[in-house]
Write a protein that holds these residues in place. Structure first.
Motif, mmCIF file in Angstrom:
data_model
loop_
_atom_site.group_PDB
_atom_site.id
_atom_site.type_symbol
_atom_site.label_atom_id
_atom_site.label_comp_id
_atom_site.label_asym_id
_atom_site.label_seq_id
_atom_site.Cartn_x
_atom_site.Cartn_y
_atom_site.Cartn_z
ATOM 1 N N ASN A 52 0.830 -1.221 0.000
ATOM 2 C CA ASN A 52 0.000 0.000 0.000
ATOM 3 C C ASN A 52 0.862 1.268 0.000
ATOM 4 O O ASN A 52 0.394 2.349 0.315
ATOM 5 C CB ASN A 52 -1.000 -0.002 1.155
ATOM 6 C CG ASN A 52 -0.345 0.132 2.508
ATOM 7 O OD1 ASN A 52 0.880 0.052 2.616
ATOM 8 N ND2 ASN A 52 -1.139 0.327 3.540
ATOM 9 N N ARG A 53 2.140 1.100 -0.339
ATOM 10 C CA ARG A 53 3.041 2.245 -0.534
ATOM 11 C C ARG A 53 3.213 3.081 0.736
ATOM 12 O O ARG A 53 3.334 4.297 0.656
ATOM 13 C CB ARG A 53 2.540 3.156 -1.643
ATOM 14 C CG ARG A 53 2.894 2.783 -3.134
ATOM 15 C CD ARG A 53 4.264 2.339 -3.326
ATOM 16 N NE ARG A 53 5.020 2.722 -4.490
ATOM 17 C CZ ARG A 53 5.300 1.900 -5.528
ATOM 18 N NH1 ARG A 53 4.765 0.717 -5.625
ATOM 19 N NH2 ARG A 53 6.128 2.273 -6.474
ATOM 20 N N THR A 69 1.322 0.212 -8.888
ATOM 21 C CA THR A 69 0.868 1.100 -7.804
ATOM 22 C C THR A 69 1.726 2.360 -7.716
ATOM 23 O O THR A 69 1.296 3.359 -7.156
ATOM 24 C CB THR A 69 0.881 0.381 -6.445
ATOM 25 O OG1 THR A 69 2.180 -0.171 -6.257
ATOM 26 C CG2 THR A 69 -0.157 -0.712 -6.390
ATOM 27 N N GLY A 70 2.942 2.293 -8.284
ATOM 28 C CA GLY A 70 3.793 3.487 -8.299
ATOM 29 C C GLY A 70 3.167 4.621 -9.097
ATOM 30 O O GLY A 70 3.498 5.786 -8.894
ATOM 31 N N SER A 71 2.244 4.269 -10.006
ATOM 32 C CA SER A 71 1.618 5.301 -10.828
ATOM 33 C C SER A 71 0.317 5.811 -10.213
ATOM 34 O O SER A 71 -0.294 6.737 -10.731
ATOM 35 C CB SER A 71 1.331 4.741 -12.227
ATOM 36 O OG SER A 71 0.295 3.777 -12.150
ATOM 37 N N LEU A 72 -0.115 5.193 -9.101
ATOM 38 C CA LEU A 72 -1.373 5.614 -8.471
ATOM 39 C C LEU A 72 -1.118 6.680 -7.414
ATOM 40 O O LEU A 72 -0.029 6.755 -6.852
ATOM 41 C CB LEU A 72 -2.061 4.420 -7.798
ATOM 42 C CG LEU A 72 -2.500 3.263 -8.695
ATOM 43 C CD1 LEU A 72 -3.020 2.114 -7.841
ATOM 44 C CD2 LEU A 72 -3.588 3.731 -9.657
ATOM 45 N N PRO A 74 -0.964 7.772 -3.899
ATOM 46 C CA PRO A 74 -0.812 6.887 -2.728
ATOM 47 C C PRO A 74 -2.018 6.933 -1.776
ATOM 48 O O PRO A 74 -2.360 5.918 -1.168
ATOM 49 C CB PRO A 74 0.459 7.390 -2.047
ATOM 50 C CG PRO A 74 0.757 8.712 -2.651
ATOM 51 C CD PRO A 74 0.137 8.740 -4.000
ATOM 52 N N LEU A 75 -2.660 8.091 -1.644
ATOM 53 C CA LEU A 75 -3.803 8.183 -0.720
ATOM 54 C C LEU A 75 -4.975 7.366 -1.256
ATOM 55 O O LEU A 75 -5.653 6.655 -0.514
ATOM 56 C CB LEU A 75 -4.212 9.643 -0.516
ATOM 57 C CG LEU A 75 -3.114 10.579 -0.012
ATOM 58 C CD1 LEU A 75 -3.672 11.988 0.199
ATOM 59 C CD2 LEU A 75 -2.503 10.062 1.271
ATOM 60 N N ARG A 78 -4.272 3.691 -0.778
ATOM 61 C CA ARG A 78 -4.454 3.214 0.601
ATOM 62 C C ARG A 78 -5.923 3.127 0.970
ATOM 63 O O ARG A 78 -6.299 2.373 1.871
ATOM 64 C CB ARG A 78 -3.693 4.122 1.571
ATOM 65 C CG ARG A 78 -2.193 3.958 1.419
ATOM 66 C CD ARG A 78 -1.424 4.981 2.211
ATOM 67 N NE ARG A 78 -0.090 5.140 1.641
ATOM 68 C CZ ARG A 78 0.644 6.220 1.781
ATOM 69 N NH1 ARG A 78 0.187 7.248 2.475
ATOM 70 N NH2 ARG A 78 1.838 6.289 1.234
#
Lengths: 236, 256
Positions: A52-53, A69-72, A74-75, A78
């Protein structure tokens, strides 16, 4: 196997020159409970935080439904992938506030009474100070808090390690129940093989920051998994 | 003015320092060296600043006053950053906070013509603003750093629920600002009853009218409340970012 909800490929993470994750691969099928097992220091909790970074991997990538997920944001990530920790860490002066903490951060709302019921707590507890609950009850509130965001998947970091045997069994039942009723995808970190046998559909084995293998529960706990079980049993 | 006319008479008070040294030796506090360093440093520093201020008074140049105050801000920031140890960018954060606090409060006093724009007022008042802001900056910085390490599970739990760094750190920020402001608020509340502030004491001893001394002291107290608040809030809002990545992650160095 169902389609993959989460896929981890070649994940690496280091702190001060020490490699905690060193090329981890893991697959989490949609709607199943995947246990992450391994001796302490294997990198289980770190792997969860990379999903979840909460930490930024130094190499490799985590995919959520095929999207890196690196491109999403982060909030947003999560909120889509909830997390439950060893220690409940509840916020606010009432159980209701604690349950709604995350939902309110994003301007949303939820029904605290219904959420408490979902995790097997009496809705009349909503007005209580969370600190007056037992640790087992607090852990249920923290699960309700994660569910309030209606996540697609839930990461559980040894959620029963601070509990006694009876409370532990109840949380295990709740986890299975949430998976059965809501079809919720879960990643469950544990160092207890008997717990894994009770809770998980499949498991990923980590040791020294590397993935050792993945098994369906049936395979792992059959004769075929004998060698892997002995490998872990010697190190847990 | 009577008394305290010579350096010699001031040195007689070293006898009182001897009491502290004897106490340290007798109780094995192991503070003799520290006391010695403190005595020598304070003597040298005060003598030096005395000559500097005297020199600047002679110049009658506000640029020189600004230069001296700027130097004091940098020294305060350095002291604060050293106290805060491993906080990233601590020097820059403290320098901005103390500098803005000094400029804002002194600027307001000048703009409202509460004090005249002369070295005689600006240097001592600036010194007080900078010193108190420095303490507030140190307190806020160390408190945020310690609480973040101690309450890492709570901060992580908040982040995992979609909180931004700012939202996750908000309770810690609140407590650290309180801890920086409460000592001064308490001192302000009890001033005149429990203790007489230094500036007022100095003025009365120097022969000023006590009511005149009170007037200046009130200005000083309100000025300090303002500047300390500005410094603490700036340190809080500028420094918490150093502990997080732009992607709302706790940095690796923040250990729990």
């Amino acid at each position: 196997m169902a389609s993959l909800k989460i896929e981890v490929r070649g994940l690496g993470y280091g702190v001060c020159g020490t490699e905690i994750l060193n090329g981890v691969d893991a697959r989490v099928p949609d709607g199943e409970i995947t246990a992450v097992v391994g001796p302490s220091g294997a990198g289980k909790s770190t792997l969860l935080r990379a999903i979840n970074r909460l930490i930024e991997p130094s190499s490799g990538e985590v995919y959520l439904e095929g999207v890196p997920t690196g491109s999403l944001d982060p909030l947003e990530l999560r909120r889509r992938v909830g997390m439950v920790f060893q220690i409940p860490a509840l916020f606010g002066t009432s159980v209701e506030e604690a349950v709604l903490y995350g939902a309110r951060l994003s301007g949303g709302d939820a029904d605290p009474g219904r959420l408490l019921e979902v995790v097997g707590l009496d809705p009349s507890l909503a007005g209580r100070d969370p600190q007056t609950l037992s640790v087992g009850q607090q852990q249920r509130v923290s699960i309700a808090r994660a569910l309030a965001l209606e996540p697609e998947a839930l990461l559980l970091d040894e959620p029963t390690s601070a509990l006694d045997e009876a409370a532990r069994r109840k949380i295990e039942e709740l986890v299975r129940d949430l998976n059965d009723r809501l079809g919720l995808t879960m990643v469950f970190v544990s160092h207890d093989l008997s717990q894994v046998e009770r809770v998980a559909d499949r498991l990923v084995l980590l040791a020294d920051g590397k993935s050792v293998g993945e098994w369906e529960r049936g395979d792992f706990f059959s004769e075929a998994g004998e060698r892997a079980r002995r490998f872990i049993a010697g190190r847990l | 003015m009577e008394g305290l006319q010579t350096v010699g008479s001031a040195l007689l008070t070293l006898g009182l320092v001897a009491v502290a040294v004897v106490l340290s030796l007798y109780e094995r506090l192991d503070l003799e060296r520290e006391i010695g360093v403190a005595v020598v440093r304070s003597f040298v520093q005060l003598a030096a600043i005395g000559y500097v201020i005297n020199f600047i008074f002679g110049l009658e140049n506000l640029g020189a006053v600004a230069l001296l105050l700027g130097g004091m801000v940098l020294f305060a920031a350095w002291t604060s950053a050293r106290r805060a140890g491993d906080v990233p960018r601590a020097f820059a954060v403290a320098a901005v906070a103390v500098g803005v606090a000094a400029v804002a409060t002194l600027g307001l006093l000048l703009a409202l013509r509460v004090v005249p724009a002369t070295a005689r007022y600006l240097i001592p008042l600036g010194g007080m603003v900078i010193g108190n802001s420095m303490n507030a900056a140190s307190l806020t910085l160390t408190r945020i750093r310690d609480d973040l390490a101690e309450q890492r599970p709570k901060v992580e739990a908040a982040l995992a629920l979609g909180a931004t760094s700012r939202q996750a750190v908000a309770p810690i920020l609140r407590v650290s600002l309180q801890s920086a402001l409460i000592p001064l608020i308490d001192a302000t509340k009890t001033t005149g009853i429990i203790f007489l502030p230094g500036a007022m004491v100095g003025m009365i001893i120097a022969g000023a009218d006590p009511l005149e001394a009170v007037r200046l002291q009130i200005v000083v107290l309100y000025m300090l409340l303002g500047s300390v608040s500005i410094a603490a809030i700036l340190v809080g809002t500028l420094s918490y970012r150093s502990f997080f990545t732009p992607r709302h992650q706790l940095r690796k160095g923040v250990s729990g």
